[in-house]
Enzyme design. Structure first.
Site, PDB file in Angstrom:
ATOM      1  N   ASP B  10       0.863  -1.174   0.000  1.00  0.00           N
ATOM      2  CA  ASP B  10       0.000   0.000   0.000  1.00  0.00           C
ATOM      3  C   ASP B  10       0.907   1.233   0.000  1.00  0.00           C
ATOM      4  OD1 ASP B  10      -2.517   1.430   0.329  1.00  0.00           O
ATOM      5  OD2 ASP B  10      -1.871   1.853   2.366  1.00  0.00           O
ATOM      6  N   SER B  11       0.322   2.385  -0.331  1.00  0.00           N
ATOM      7  CA  SER B  11       1.103   3.619  -0.268  1.00  0.00           C
ATOM      8  C   SER B  11       1.494   3.962   1.165  1.00  0.00           C
ATOM      9  CB  SER B  11       0.297   4.769  -0.858  1.00  0.00           C
ATOM     10  OG  SER B  11      -0.913   4.928  -0.138  1.00  0.00           O
ATOM     11  N   CYS B  73      -3.950  -0.888  -2.417  1.00  0.00           N
ATOM     12  CA  CYS B  73      -4.155   0.535  -2.709  1.00  0.00           C
ATOM     13  C   CYS B  73      -4.850   0.675  -4.055  1.00  0.00           C
ATOM     14  CB  CYS B  73      -2.789   1.211  -2.732  1.00  0.00           C
ATOM     15  SG  CYS B  73      -2.770   2.888  -3.372  1.00  0.00           S
ATOM     16  N   GLU B 152      -6.286  10.565   7.268  1.00  0.00           N
ATOM     17  CA  GLU B 152      -4.927  10.489   7.819  1.00  0.00           C
ATOM     18  C   GLU B 152      -4.757  11.382   9.037  1.00  0.00           C
ATOM     19  OE1 GLU B 152      -2.431  11.206   4.475  1.00  0.00           O
ATOM     20  OE2 GLU B 152      -2.461   9.101   3.870  1.00  0.00           O
ATOM     21  N   CYS B 184     -11.010   3.984  -2.157  1.00  0.00           N
ATOM     22  CA  CYS B 184      -9.706   4.323  -1.591  1.00  0.00           C
ATOM     23  C   CYS B 184      -9.672   3.696  -0.208  1.00  0.00           C
ATOM     24  CB  CYS B 184      -9.530   5.838  -1.509  1.00  0.00           C
ATOM     25  SG  CYS B 184      -8.102   6.339  -0.511  1.00  0.00           S
ATOM     26  N   HIS B 186      -8.641   4.437   2.506  1.00  0.00           N
ATOM     27  CA  HIS B 186      -8.912   5.272   3.685  1.00  0.00           C
ATOM     28  C   HIS B 186     -10.398   5.552   3.915  1.00  0.00           C
ATOM     29  CE1 HIS B 186      -4.706   6.223   2.974  1.00  0.00           C
ATOM     30  NE2 HIS B 186      -4.653   6.789   4.154  1.00  0.00           N
TER      31      HIS B 186
END
Lengths: 270, 270
Positions: B10-11, B73, B152, B184, B186
């Site tokens: 993942d990023s 991701c 984040e 996404c 997140h």
């Protein structure tokens, strides 16, 4: 005189506002700009990571024979300036000392607010510098990571930005500051909603403005300003191509430049 | 049977939600996780840059002898999955095919919304996949870069998030979708305000859930599930140390792991 270029770097494209100031104060200077678009943002990353990135870029700029370096990014200044100035001979300027000096001149009640990235706040660099300048000054600092993303997304004034400003600025308002340092290159873009939330009695300080003047004073004192009949050449490097660059060039500099992609791996210290 | 580890990347740390699913479905598997914390976020960066990053990580994981790779991701899946699957022998799964299949099963009116990073939206990967599954499906897509930063920053439900949701979701609401893909890693964290703005009639789809099941089905069909008496070993790498990691491990996995910092430069294709 010294006709070598001035190096300027930033985590991305925000540093173009510093380029603008340098061009306006020293139009005859050659400029080499580096924007670390592949690895931005810096503000949420550990200090040691940002120091490593900043050193790679410094070595890249020194390789291009710059006579001085301006770090246009607060986070990179906080993480790397003392270290780099100790290690490399080329004089390096950051945005934090100029921003602190400007705030010290502005404040009357000795209460200064600071909004910046989390990295800059955590470093304590503004607090230390302001205490050095005038020990009566107290600083209320707030990391505002979302302001960075909002400015990058082009959200400079809408209800979400205003709600974010209300959340972020609560403690700084409660502290009764009369001066607020915009301690991240992106934040001047959000000056309107920030001003609205803070009210008329609070002056906003943009450190970028004072940094270019400081570099000019230094070069003049050292007889190192460029002397040429024409305006200087401006060269732009990025670590990853991005559509934003030309767009922001147009806004900040009034003309479009096409950046080159530079590979930093040969400048790594690992 | 095949006792080699499963690679997941993942990023950053968002992919730990996929790790959680893999652990819950296949507790006996060894897992090697890589989070590119030095270079995140991917979602705002050019497709070619993200493809280069993804290939470096893929080569790192192959070097660690993984039997399969899960790209946790969406942006990296969109930018690199077909390319990587063509170039490398190890089977690689992304989150997009699973997310699209889930949305196709869910929608009754054939109108699907997609919120994702700008990179994922620009790639058109979800639109292509959904058209392949059912040509009657129309997709209304919206890049939501600030949702990434909000998640984040730990802003999962406050007035600024809700205002942002109102701005971002306007067109998707107007399109009358009955299904919304959280494209996404997140975004499931912001499910509450997103749900409030979209209303009860809209089902949210989290592609991470289906991806782990898909990998399990594949390994089972190929007789490649691990067989051991104990639970598998989980190893975590990051490109830069970050305080968030252990914290998010605790939230996502119910226990803290200390990641190792890995240098990717030897896996570069430059």
């Amino acid at each position: 005189m010294d006709n070598r270029p001035i190096g300027i770097f930033d985590s991305g494209v925000g540093g173009l506002t510093v380029v603008k100031q340098v061009i306006s104060l020293m139009p005859q200077e050659d400029i080499i700009y580096f924007g670390d678009t592949a690895r931005l943002p810096y503000g949420t990353k550990p200090q040691e990571t940002v120091r490593i990135f900043s050193e790679e870029i410094t070595r890249f700029l020194i390789h291009h024979d710059v006579k001085t370096i301006l770090i246009a990014c607060n986070t990179a200044t906080a993480a790397s300036l003392p270290y780099l100035n100790e290690k490399y001979d080329v004089p390096i300027f950051g945005v934090i000392a100029s921003g602190a000096e400007e705030a010290q001149k502005t404040t009357k009640n000795h209460r200064v607010g600071l909004i910046a990235t989390e990295g800059t706040v955590r470093s304590g660099a503004y607090v230390r510098k302001l205490a050095q300048l005038d020990e009566r000054i107290t600083v209320t600092a707030q990391g505002c990571p979302l302001f960075v993303s909002m400015a990058e997304a082009g959200w400079v004034d809408n209800p979400a930005v205003e709600e974010a400003a209300k959340i972020y600025l609560k403690e700084i308002q409660a502290a009764g500051v009369d001066t607020l340092i915009l301690g991240c290159t992106h934040f001047p873009l959000l000056a309107k909603p920030i001003s609205r939330v803070m009210g008329d009695g609070v002056t906003l300080v943009d450190p970028a403005l004072a940094t270019a003047q400081k570099a000019k004073d230094y070069l003049k004192a050292h007889n190192a300003l460029a002397v040429r009949e024409t305006t200087g050449r401006r060269t732009f490097y990025v670590s990853a191509m991005t559509d934003d660059f030309s767009h922001l060039c147009q806004i900040a500099l009034g003309q479009s430049y096409k950046p080159e992609v530079a590979d930093l791996s040969q400048f790594s210290q690992k």
